[in-house]
Design a protein around this motif. Structure first.
Motif, PDB file in Angstrom:
ATOM      1  N   GLN A   1     -52.640  44.760  -1.501  1.00  0.00           N
ATOM      2  CA  GLN A   1     -53.282  43.591  -2.111  1.00  0.00           C
ATOM      3  C   GLN A   1     -54.638  43.318  -1.482  1.00  0.00           C
ATOM      4  O   GLN A   1     -55.609  43.025  -2.190  1.00  0.00           O
ATOM      5  CB  GLN A   1     -52.395  42.358  -1.976  1.00  0.00           C
ATOM      6  CG  GLN A   1     -53.071  41.090  -2.519  1.00  0.00           C
ATOM      7  CD  GLN A   1     -52.113  39.952  -2.739  1.00  0.00           C
ATOM      8  OE1 GLN A   1     -50.991  40.153  -3.187  1.00  0.00           O
ATOM      9  NE2 GLN A   1     -52.552  38.724  -2.444  1.00  0.00           N
ATOM     10  N   GLU A   2     -54.737  43.444  -0.168  1.00  0.00           N
ATOM     11  CA  GLU A   2     -56.026  43.213   0.483  1.00  0.00           C
ATOM     12  C   GLU A   2     -57.062  44.245   0.039  1.00  0.00           C
ATOM     13  O   GLU A   2     -58.229  43.905  -0.197  1.00  0.00           O
ATOM     14  CB  GLU A   2     -55.880  43.250   2.005  1.00  0.00           C
ATOM     15  CG  GLU A   2     -57.197  42.980   2.718  1.00  0.00           C
ATOM     16  CD  GLU A   2     -57.069  42.836   4.222  1.00  0.00           C
ATOM     17  OE1 GLU A   2     -58.075  43.094   4.930  1.00  0.00           O
ATOM     18  OE2 GLU A   2     -55.981  42.477   4.705  1.00  0.00           O
TER      19      GLU A   2
ATOM     20  N   GLU B   1     -58.224  43.291  -3.468  1.00  0.00           N
ATOM     21  CA  GLU B   1     -59.099  42.115  -3.431  1.00  0.00           C
ATOM     22  C   GLU B   1     -60.485  42.478  -2.899  1.00  0.00           C
ATOM     23  O   GLU B   1     -61.508  41.987  -3.403  1.00  0.00           O
ATOM     24  CB  GLU B   1     -58.468  41.018  -2.580  1.00  0.00           C
ATOM     25  CG  GLU B   1     -57.254  40.380  -3.215  1.00  0.00           C
ATOM     26  CD  GLU B   1     -56.618  39.320  -2.339  1.00  0.00           C
ATOM     27  OE1 GLU B   1     -56.424  38.195  -2.822  1.00  0.00           O
ATOM     28  OE2 GLU B   1     -56.313  39.625  -1.167  1.00  0.00           O
ATOM     29  N   THR B   2     -60.532  43.352  -1.899  1.00  0.00           N
ATOM     30  CA  THR B   2     -61.821  43.783  -1.351  1.00  0.00           C
ATOM     31  C   THR B   2     -62.595  44.594  -2.368  1.00  0.00           C
ATOM     32  O   THR B   2     -63.823  44.419  -2.523  1.00  0.00           O
ATOM     33  CB  THR B   2     -61.596  44.606  -0.067  1.00  0.00           C
ATOM     34  OG1 THR B   2     -60.861  43.832   0.877  1.00  0.00           O
ATOM     35  CG2 THR B   2     -62.933  45.016   0.547  1.00  0.00           C
TER      36      THR B   2
ATOM     37  N   LYS C   1     -64.086  42.335  -5.008  1.00  0.00           N
ATOM     38  CA  LYS C   1     -65.204  41.551  -4.495  1.00  0.00           C
ATOM     39  C   LYS C   1     -66.459  42.391  -4.299  1.00  0.00           C
ATOM     40  O   LYS C   1     -67.560  41.976  -4.681  1.00  0.00           O
ATOM     41  CB  LYS C   1     -64.802  40.895  -3.170  1.00  0.00           C
ATOM     42  CG  LYS C   1     -65.891  40.025  -2.548  1.00  0.00           C
ATOM     43  CD  LYS C   1     -65.416  39.382  -1.255  1.00  0.00           C
ATOM     44  CE  LYS C   1     -66.511  38.520  -0.628  1.00  0.00           C
ATOM     45  NZ  LYS C   1     -66.040  37.886   0.646  1.00  0.00           N
TER      46      LYS C   1
ATOM     47  N   TYR D   1     -50.197  44.047  -9.816  1.00  0.00           N
ATOM     48  CA  TYR D   1     -51.531  43.620  -9.386  1.00  0.00           C
ATOM     49  C   TYR D   1     -52.513  43.575 -10.545  1.00  0.00           C
ATOM     50  O   TYR D   1     -53.463  42.783 -10.533  1.00  0.00           O
ATOM     51  CB  TYR D   1     -52.031  44.516  -8.251  1.00  0.00           C
ATOM     52  CG  TYR D   1     -51.313  44.236  -6.953  1.00  0.00           C
ATOM     53  CD1 TYR D   1     -51.328  42.965  -6.392  1.00  0.00           C
ATOM     54  CD2 TYR D   1     -50.585  45.231  -6.303  1.00  0.00           C
ATOM     55  CE1 TYR D   1     -50.646  42.700  -5.216  1.00  0.00           C
ATOM     56  CE2 TYR D   1     -49.900  44.968  -5.134  1.00  0.00           C
ATOM     57  CZ  TYR D   1     -49.938  43.695  -4.591  1.00  0.00           C
ATOM     58  OH  TYR D   1     -49.254  43.418  -3.436  1.00  0.00           O
TER      59      TYR D   1
ATOM     60  N   PHE E   1     -54.441  40.017 -10.925  1.00  0.00           N
ATOM     61  CA  PHE E   1     -55.889  39.924 -10.750  1.00  0.00           C
ATOM     62  C   PHE E   1     -56.675  40.150 -12.037  1.00  0.00           C
ATOM     63  O   PHE E   1     -57.903  40.224 -12.007  1.00  0.00           O
ATOM     64  CB  PHE E   1     -56.345  40.909  -9.679  1.00  0.00           C
ATOM     65  CG  PHE E   1     -55.822  40.589  -8.300  1.00  0.00           C
ATOM     66  CD1 PHE E   1     -56.239  39.450  -7.637  1.00  0.00           C
ATOM     67  CD2 PHE E   1     -54.894  41.419  -7.695  1.00  0.00           C
ATOM     68  CE1 PHE E   1     -55.755  39.136  -6.368  1.00  0.00           C
ATOM     69  CE2 PHE E   1     -54.397  41.121  -6.435  1.00  0.00           C
ATOM     70  CZ  PHE E   1     -54.826  39.976  -5.768  1.00  0.00           C
TER      71      PHE E   1
END
Length: 391
Positions: free
Chosen positions: A178-179, A182-183, A186, A200, A204
């Motif tokens: 998940q991290e 997300e990275t 971004k 996911y 997202f």
């Protein structure tokens, strides 16, 4: 628990499962687990794996999850209704220690066993790394991830690069995947195309990625009318199910030569593109471009998906070679979701039999095949015109 949603798996499991429901509801299969790492002992974790799989088998699809699957254009209502009643059955999976190794065997109706593979591999991975690196500082993993992203951003025409996360089965942990996602969202909002992980993708708002896996073409060795025509049969049944949608064909179940013989002008024009998952990706790409040209298809209208053990160095090399010549997509797995320092596990769950008959994959990469029947493997190579040295 490690798996908290039945959506926490790859999209192609659902696309294949729907095809199984409509085209092969009577099929039975057998899968086997294998760890390819030398010297790795997974036997101390057998009870933890059993406990996690017990929990996995208690999960059901929620109404919200079913509504999400229903929103995907290629999912059909009868399949969604089937999933509303579905759960994985513990009786179809056997977990034990045999011959000093962790043994996981899955056997039962294809329709009721197909969803085991990805979450079970994710479970084994996460349990292993909980013990191998229980207090790992993720600073190094974040540094490596950001260095890869910088490589992409420093590449001329990087806005043409399309990267997807294909790393669920070999992730360090659910939290780390998940991290990573997300990275990527971004820092690479245009270059990060999506993820194979349906959970996911839903969470997202990403594009869920995937069509078919090797098991689908392998099963057709036993389910089709004639072994030599099993690859053609698999593509025809896929087209029957999806009518031109989900048109990325997998090329390496029998090696590139038999694939090119079977993937004639009809399939070249019908399918949107092809996926490379073993062998040398650059020579594969050149062969496929020439094949499309020979079959009166403009390669620039086709999509090539590269997904074999991709690192970002290899990804960028392939991008530089093939950009503007074809549409490109890159599915990055272990190098994205399990690059924090400790050596990743190389674990697989492969289909071994369908309807009681052996099935196999003749990979373009030695060592990626798995078959427990040498006579059948030799016969398969003979039928498809492979050399004796083919793996």
């Amino acid at each position: 628990m490690i798996i908290e949603s039945l959506l926490d798996t790859d999209l192609y499991k659902f696309t294949m499962m729907q095809c199984v429901l409509h085209q092969f509801p009577w099929a039975s299969v057998e899968y086997r687990f294998r760890c390819r790492n030398e010297g790795v002992d997974l036997t101390p974790y057998v009870d933890e794996v059993k406990s996690e799989v017990d929990h996995l088998c208690s999960l059901r699809f929620t109404d919200d999850e079913l509504d999400y699957l229903r929103s995907l254009r290629f999912m059909k209502e009868d399949f969604i209704e089937f999933l509303s009643l579905f759960h994985l059955k513990r009786k179809y999976i056997d977990i034990d220690v045999r011959d000093g190794q962790l043994s996981i065997d899955i056997k039962g109706p294809w329709l009721h066993t197909i969803l085991f593979e990805i979450p079970v591999l994710a479970i084994v991975n996460e349990i292993y790394f909980r013990h191998k690196a229980p207090n790992i500082d993720k600073t190094e993993g974040r540094r490596r991830l950001n260095a890869k992203i910088d490589m992409v951003l420093n590449e001329p025409e990087h806005e043409l690069i399309h990267i997807s996360d294909f790393g669920t089965r070999r992730r360090f942990s659910r939290e780390w995947q998940q991290e990573v996602i997300e990275t990527m969202i971004k820092r690479l909002p245009h270059e990060f195309s999506g993820t194979s992980n349906v959970y996911y993708a839903k969470k997202f708002g990403l594009v869920p990625m995937g069509t078919m896996a090797h098991e689908y073409l392998q099963a057709c060795q036993a389910l089709g009318p004639r072994l030599r025509d099993s690859q053609i049969y698999a593509f025809e049944m896929w087209a029957k199910e999806y009518r031109g949608d989900l048109g990325i064909a997998l090329t390496d179940v029998y090696g590139i030569e038999p694939f090119l013989k079977d993937f004639d002008m009809y399939f070249c024009k019908l399918f949107d593109g092809v996926r490379q998952d073993s062998g040398d990706p650059e020579s594969w790409g050149e062969r496929m471009i020439e094949h499309y040209k020979a079959n009166r298809c403009d390669p620039r209208t086709k999509t090539f998906i590269f997904s074999d053990s991709l690192t970002f160095d290899r990804l960028l090399r392939l991008f530089r070679r093939f950009k503007h010549r074809v549409n490109l997509g890159f599915g990055v797995g272990t190098n994205l979701t399990n690059d924090l320092g400790p050596e990743p596990l190389n674990i697989v769950i492969k289909m071994m039999r369908a309807n009681g008959q052996p099935v196999a994959k003749i990979s373009d990469t030695p060592g990626k095949s798995l078959c427990d029947d040498p006579s059948y493997l030799a016969y398969l190579k003979q039928v498809f015109g492979m050399t004796a040295e083919s793996k």
